[in-house]
Design an enzyme around this catalytic site. Structure first.
Site, PDB file in Angstrom:
ATOM      1  N   TYR A 170      -3.907  62.006   9.337  1.00  0.00           N
ATOM      2  CA  TYR A 170      -3.802  63.322   9.975  1.00  0.00           C
ATOM      3  C   TYR A 170      -2.636  63.362  10.957  1.00  0.00           C
ATOM      4  CZ  TYR A 170      -8.426  64.822   8.326  1.00  0.00           C
ATOM      5  OH  TYR A 170      -9.487  65.194   7.575  1.00  0.00           O
TER       6      TYR A 170
ATOM      7  N   LYS B  13     -30.546  49.544  29.561  1.00  0.00           N
ATOM      8  CA  LYS B  13     -30.316  50.994  29.496  1.00  0.00           C
ATOM      9  C   LYS B  13     -29.410  51.351  28.314  1.00  0.00           C
ATOM     10  CE  LYS B  13     -26.708  50.402  32.921  1.00  0.00           C
ATOM     11  NZ  LYS B  13     -26.492  50.150  34.343  1.00  0.00           N
TER      12      LYS B  13
ATOM     13  N   MET C  76     -13.050  60.781  10.901  1.00  0.00           N
ATOM     14  CA  MET C  76     -14.497  60.740  11.148  1.00  0.00           C
ATOM     15  C   MET C  76     -15.171  59.585  10.420  1.00  0.00           C
ATOM     16  SD  MET C  76     -17.349  63.710  10.554  1.00  0.00           S
ATOM     17  CE  MET C  76     -16.564  64.903  11.625  1.00  0.00           C
TER      18      MET C  76
ATOM     19  N   ARG D 214     -22.195  55.485  45.525  1.00  0.00           N
ATOM     20  CA  ARG D 214     -22.726  56.229  44.387  1.00  0.00           C
ATOM     21  C   ARG D 214     -24.213  56.458  44.692  1.00  0.00           C
ATOM     22  NH1 ARG D 214     -22.395  53.560  38.469  1.00  0.00           N
ATOM     23  NH2 ARG D 214     -24.043  52.342  39.450  1.00  0.00           N
TER      24      ARG D 214
HETATM   25  C1  LIG Z   1     -26.034  48.813  34.561  1.00  0.00           C
HETATM   26  C2  LIG Z   1     -26.436  48.107  35.782  1.00  0.00           C
HETATM   27  C3  LIG Z   1     -26.356  46.710  35.852  1.00  0.00           C
HETATM   28  C4  LIG Z   1     -25.745  45.860  34.755  1.00  0.00           C
HETATM   29  O1  LIG Z   1     -24.363  45.880  34.852  1.00  0.00           O
HETATM   30  P1  LIG Z   1     -23.466  44.933  33.914  1.00  0.00           P
HETATM   31  O2  LIG Z   1     -22.104  45.124  34.415  1.00  0.00           O
HETATM   32  O3  LIG Z   1     -23.639  45.460  32.513  1.00  0.00           O
HETATM   33  O4  LIG Z   1     -24.000  43.572  34.063  1.00  0.00           O
HETATM   34  C5  LIG Z   1     -26.825  46.087  36.989  1.00  0.00           C
HETATM   35  N1  LIG Z   1     -27.343  46.805  38.025  1.00  0.00           N
HETATM   36  C6  LIG Z   1     -27.424  48.149  37.981  1.00  0.00           C
HETATM   37  C7  LIG Z   1     -27.998  48.884  39.136  1.00  0.00           C
HETATM   38  C8  LIG Z   1     -26.973  48.847  36.875  1.00  0.00           C
HETATM   39  O5  LIG Z   1     -27.043  50.178  36.849  1.00  0.00           O
END
Ligand SMILES: *Cc1c(COP(=O)(O)O)cnc(C)c1O
Length: 366
Positions: A263, A36, A311, A135
């Site tokens: 800055y 992702k 930046m 969650r």
């Molecule tokens: C992002 C995610 C992972 C991977 O997590 P890491 O800590 O990067 O290994 C695994 N399972 C789910 C459901 C996730 O959303």
């Protein structure tokens, strides 16, 4: 004179070695490689293709959005792809079916949409139960009923995978992981399904969470998922950074004691020194909140960040004796300087730094 503007070297051999290190830690599990957010900033298609080149990788990919899954299909990826948050509208089910995607089901609405869908082949479903993260996931009370409805539906493939997600696996002193694992085991042990619980930290520290499918994200990219205080660093885990972020020194000047830099004039030299300017800033994804002292690697030593991040530039303290030259290449993180340490100085986590690399950063695949 040639200087390097912000460049992320992507080391695909490191990626493949990390994959092997993960397999060695959970040799009986299949891998759902989590890609992702543009493969944590490393390039979605690039990382997927590199993993598929490994003859030992026959496994699956995990993404968070349907567009990410379709980008992988467009790139010719034929492996299973799992939508880790499920789908967001009933119309997505036709797209999921046509493209052979698999979906997480974590709520009643998704269940209802699947039961009512007009699809001509059964969907592969990963049923997610909430074991304490609070969650995503159906509640433990709902779990059995929803599972039975999935089993009874013609729209659902017979092989349902059961999953949950760990909230504190990076902290080996927390009892929460054991509590979550116990609850997961209790809810799922009578179901004869494949199961999945471990993220990277689960893979490293909690073998009882491995089950049939592990879900590594951060570890694949060569970064330790464990809390920094535990000193379970990448080396100890036998992994190495895939991304090395670099940029050149583009200016160097001598300043006297008492002179301010950048800055807001927030940093003032307490003795005579040289200030170096490196061609990277928050426009490239370098964190603006990186504090004075954040390590930057230059010519084999750490030169601390001083003054505010701009930046397009940062300023570093090269010291009074500096013989550094314009064009010398600084490493912001990666080989020689773990992103884990930089994250601590920026009061964030490595995940955020990697994801935040912007489009302006040049990619150099090695
Ligand atoms: C992002 C995610 C992972 C991977 O997590 P890491 O800590 O990067 O290994 C695994 N399972 C789910 C459901 C996730 O959303």
């Amino acid at each position: 004179m040639t200087v390097k503007t912000a460049t992320a070297k992507i080391d695909l051999l490191a990626l493949k070695n990390n994959l092997q290190a993960i397999k060695d830690k959970a040799s009986n599990s299949k891998i759902l490689a989590v890609l992702k957010a543009n493969a944590y900033g490393h390039g979605l298609e690039r990382i997927a293709k590199a993993l598929c080149e490994e003859s030992t990788f026959k496994d699956a990919f995990g993404v968070a959005r349907i567009d990410e899954a379709l980008a992988l299909r467009n790139a010719g990826i034929v492996n299973p792809i799992v939508l880790l948050e499920g789908f967001f509208s009933a119309e997505d089910l036709a797209v999921i079916s046509v493209n052979n995607l698999e979906t997480v089901v974590h709520n009643q609405q998704q269940l209802d949409a699947i039961l009512q869908a007009q699809i001509d082949k059964p969907l592969k479903v990963w049923l997610k139960v909430d074991t304490g993260m609070h969650r995503l996931g159906v509640s433990p009370e709902q779990f059995d009923g929803i599972y039975q409805q999935l089993v009874a539906s013609q729209n659902v493939h017979v092989d349902i995978i059961l999953m949950s997600h760990l909230s504190c696996a990076d902290d080996t002193s927390s009892s929460r992981t054991t509590d979550q694992a116990d609850l997961f085991e209790r809810l799922t042990s009578d179901k004869h399904c494949q199961r999945s619980l471990a993220n990277s930290a689960g893979i490293c520290a909690w073998p009882e969470t491995h089950y049939q499918w592990i879900r590594p994200g951060l570890m694949l990219y060569g970064v330790s998922p464990m809390e920094p205080e535990l000193s379970v660093n990448a080396q100890a885990l036998d992994i190495e950074p895939v991304m090395t972020l670099q940029a050149s020194l583009i200016a160097k000047r001598k300043i006297a004691m008492g002179e301010a830099v950048g800055y807001g004039a927030t940093w003032v030299a307490d003795k005579e020194t040289h200030i170096g300017v490196v061609a990277i800033g928050y426009g490239d994804g370098y964190p603006r909140h990186a504090s004075n002292g954040t390590p930057v690697l230059l010519n084999g030593r750490i030169v601390p960040l001083v003054g505010r991040v701009s930046m397009d530039m940062i300023t570093v303290d090269l010291g009074a004796e500096s013989d550094d030259n314009i064009g010398d290449i600084a490493t912001l993180w990666g080989h020689g300087l773990p992103v884990e340490s930089v994250a601590q100085f920026a009061t964030t986590i490595p995940y955020e730094l990697l994801c935040n690399i912007t489009r302006r950063v040049r990619i150099d695949v090695v």
